[in-house]
Design a protein around this motif. Structure first.
Motif, PDB file in Angstrom:
ATOM      1  N   VAL A   5       0.846  -1.204   0.000  1.00  0.00           N
ATOM      2  CA  VAL A   5       0.000   0.000   0.000  1.00  0.00           C
ATOM      3  C   VAL A   5       0.875   1.244   0.000  1.00  0.00           C
ATOM      4  O   VAL A   5       0.559   2.233  -0.674  1.00  0.00           O
ATOM      5  CB  VAL A   5      -0.954  -0.016   1.205  1.00  0.00           C
ATOM      6  N   ASP A   6       1.989   1.207   0.731  1.00  0.00           N
ATOM      7  CA  ASP A   6       2.902   2.354   0.719  1.00  0.00           C
ATOM      8  C   ASP A   6       3.453   2.566  -0.683  1.00  0.00           C
ATOM      9  O   ASP A   6       3.544   3.690  -1.170  1.00  0.00           O
ATOM     10  CB  ASP A   6       4.048   2.128   1.707  1.00  0.00           C
ATOM     11  N   THR A  57       2.953   6.858   9.774  1.00  0.00           N
ATOM     12  CA  THR A  57       3.740   5.905  10.557  1.00  0.00           C
ATOM     13  C   THR A  57       2.945   5.338  11.718  1.00  0.00           C
ATOM     14  O   THR A  57       3.526   4.935  12.717  1.00  0.00           O
ATOM     15  CB  THR A  57       5.005   6.574  11.105  1.00  0.00           C
ATOM     16  N   ILE A  58       1.622   5.286  11.610  1.00  0.00           N
ATOM     17  CA  ILE A  58       0.802   4.804  12.727  1.00  0.00           C
ATOM     18  C   ILE A  58       1.065   3.311  12.942  1.00  0.00           C
ATOM     19  O   ILE A  58       1.383   2.571  12.014  1.00  0.00           O
ATOM     20  CB  ILE A  58      -0.673   5.115  12.438  1.00  0.00           C
ATOM     21  N   ALA A  93      -6.566  -4.178  18.866  1.00  0.00           N
ATOM     22  CA  ALA A  93      -5.994  -2.910  18.405  1.00  0.00           C
ATOM     23  C   ALA A  93      -4.619  -3.074  17.781  1.00  0.00           C
ATOM     24  O   ALA A  93      -4.233  -2.283  16.930  1.00  0.00           O
ATOM     25  CB  ALA A  93      -5.906  -1.934  19.578  1.00  0.00           C
ATOM     26  N   LEU A  94      -3.834  -4.080  18.199  1.00  0.00           N
ATOM     27  CA  LEU A  94      -2.450  -4.149  17.737  1.00  0.00           C
ATOM     28  C   LEU A  94      -2.278  -5.034  16.509  1.00  0.00           C
ATOM     29  O   LEU A  94      -1.183  -5.491  16.221  1.00  0.00           O
ATOM     30  CB  LEU A  94      -1.554  -4.645  18.868  1.00  0.00           C
ATOM     31  N   SER A  95      -3.360  -5.230  15.762  1.00  0.00           N
ATOM     32  CA  SER A  95      -3.259  -6.054  14.562  1.00  0.00           C
ATOM     33  C   SER A  95      -2.536  -5.302  13.454  1.00  0.00           C
ATOM     34  O   SER A  95      -2.563  -4.075  13.387  1.00  0.00           O
ATOM     35  CB  SER A  95      -4.661  -6.422  14.109  1.00  0.00           C
ATOM     36  N   SER A  96      -1.881  -6.058  12.559  1.00  0.00           N
ATOM     37  CA  SER A  96      -1.180  -5.392  11.459  1.00  0.00           C
ATOM     38  C   SER A  96      -2.163  -4.880  10.420  1.00  0.00           C
ATOM     39  O   SER A  96      -1.791  -4.088   9.554  1.00  0.00           O
ATOM     40  CB  SER A  96      -0.210  -6.355  10.801  1.00  0.00           C
ATOM     41  N   VAL A 146      -2.726  -0.904  10.121  1.00  0.00           N
ATOM     42  CA  VAL A 146      -1.863  -0.136   9.232  1.00  0.00           C
ATOM     43  C   VAL A 146      -2.376  -0.232   7.807  1.00  0.00           C
ATOM     44  O   VAL A 146      -2.438   0.763   7.072  1.00  0.00           O
ATOM     45  CB  VAL A 146      -0.418  -0.655   9.331  1.00  0.00           C
ATOM     46  N   LEU A 147      -2.804  -1.434   7.413  1.00  0.00           N
ATOM     47  CA  LEU A 147      -3.263  -1.624   6.031  1.00  0.00           C
ATOM     48  C   LEU A 147      -4.484  -0.771   5.755  1.00  0.00           C
ATOM     49  O   LEU A 147      -4.554  -0.078   4.734  1.00  0.00           O
ATOM     50  CB  LEU A 147      -3.582  -3.097   5.796  1.00  0.00           C
ATOM     51  N   SER A 148      -5.469  -0.768   6.684  1.00  0.00           N
ATOM     52  CA  SER A 148      -6.690  -0.026   6.360  1.00  0.00           C
ATOM     53  C   SER A 148      -6.448   1.477   6.363  1.00  0.00           C
ATOM     54  O   SER A 148      -6.968   2.182   5.499  1.00  0.00           O
ATOM     55  CB  SER A 148      -7.817  -0.406   7.320  1.00  0.00           C
TER      56      SER A 148
END
Lengths: 83, 170, 122
Positions: A57-58, B18-19, C67-70, C73-75
């Protein structure tokens, strides 16, 4: 569920690439190229969730911004202006 | 003032990108410090380009109107896409380039209007006259009764988007 | 989970339909302006719905895993990609249309052309 979507996207991209090769005149080719770039960005986001790789995505974001700037510069070039 | 606004916007963008990188409120300490340094450098470099003289876009009322506008705009966009899909399948087009005078003053509202026009029913912005802010629009289905008078009425072409653009950024 | 899967399938279907219409219209219309109509609007809308499907799916996994799922970041990054796509596509379509008119392309089958013969310098 994502693999058929990716395959259909690739078929759409092939149709746009055909227009890049046959299209008369530079603006038509540039329009087809811009469409292909949009489809590439969407395809990268789909591939990211398919392979569970966040980095795709980046790459898609950076690709969208860079292809946008490239489109602006080539459009400027077609106008026949100095930069 | 311009420097501070630019730095805050750049820092927020860095934080969103960078979240999820660490444990300190979702961020890593190193990311927070490096982001602050980069935000200051970017703000020092681009503050004169990012913001012109006035700071009126900081007014929250304008943001609220913009959110309402987004909903209306989404429905217009869906309608546009169904319309264009119909024209692609049947091939029934009647194109032309028309000139409208939205009477907008500044660049921000013109940008908003041009982007809205490009994404909504059957219209595509082609060119802008710098002095008078008149816009030339390629229209895929020209209605004959608009062509009779020379300062064209913009309501059949792009709804009331110029009024919204004036309200948001005018 | 079942309802979310149905929503995802509907979004993917709408997105793929509009992408196909966009690339089909690019090959069907007669000149560069009408091709830009098909290409810009339809592919922007279709890509928007495909990315929304990805967001719905990954956000549902994010809610399930905590909350700490990867997937978080993807969404969020997919939302940023969507915003970037919406802003840049309209602008680049405008740039291509302006370049086409200044390099002398005439709109095919046009009933009116107000810009004809004008020379705008900026």
């Amino acid at each position: 569920m994502w693999l058929p979507a990716a395959i259909v996207m690739v078929v759409c991209m092939l149709a746009c690439i055909a227009r890049i090769f046959i299209g008369p005149g530079a603006p038509t080719r540039l329009a087809a190229f811009d469409t292909t770039n949009t489809l590439v960005v969407a395809l990268m986001v789909v591939l990211a969730i398919m392979f569970e790789q966040v980095i795709f995505v980046d790459v898609a974001i950076v690709y969208a911004l860079l292809s946008f700037i490239m489109t602006l510069y080539v459009a400027r070039f077609i106008e026949g202006k100095k930069f | 003032m311009r420097f501070i606004v630019t730095a805050v916007v750049a820092y927020l963008l860095y934080l969103v990108l960078t979240i999820g990188s660490g444990t300190l409120l979702l961020w890593n300490e190193a990311e927070l410090i490096i982001g602050a340094i980069f935000a200051l450098v970017v703000a020092a470099l681009v503050k004169n380009r990012y913001l012109k003289k006035s700071l009126r876009m900081l007014n929250p009322v304008r943001w609220f109107i913009w959110l309402i506008y987004l909903f209306l705009f989404f429905f217009a966009m869906a309608q546009a896409n169904v319309d264009v899909a119909y024209r692609v399948i049947t091939g029934r087009i009647n194109p032309g380039i028309v000139k409208i005078s939205p009477r907008l003053k500044n660049d921000m509202s013109l940008t908003l209007l041009a982007n809205s026009i490009t994404l909504t029913p059957g219209t595509l912005s082609v060119d802008v006259e710098e002095e008078t802010n008149d816009m030339y629009i390629h229209w895929i289905n020209v209605k004959p009764d608009v062509l009779k008078e020379m300062p064209r009425d913009y309501h059949p072409i792009c709804n009331s988007f110029p009024d919204w653009a004036r309200r948001i950024a005018g | 989970m079942g309802a979310l899967n149905i929503v995802t399938y509907v979004f993917i279907g709408v997105g793929l339909f509009f992408n196909a219409v966009g690339s089909f219209g690019l090959n069907r219309f007669p000149d560069v302006y009408t091709r830009l109509h098909a290409a810009t609007k339809c592919t922007t809308f279709g890509s928007m719905f495909l990315i929304l499907a990805v967001i719905v799916q990954s956000a549902s996994i994010w809610v399930m895993e905590g909350a700490l799922s990867s997937q978080s970041v993807l969404s969020i990054h997919a939302i940023i990609a969507l915003v970037v796509l919406l802003i840049t596509n309209a602008t680049s379509a405008h740039a291509i249309a302006r370049a086409a008119h200044r390099s002398g392309e005439k709109p095919a089958r046009a009933v009116v052309d107000d810009l004809e013969g004008k020379d705008i310098n900026d």
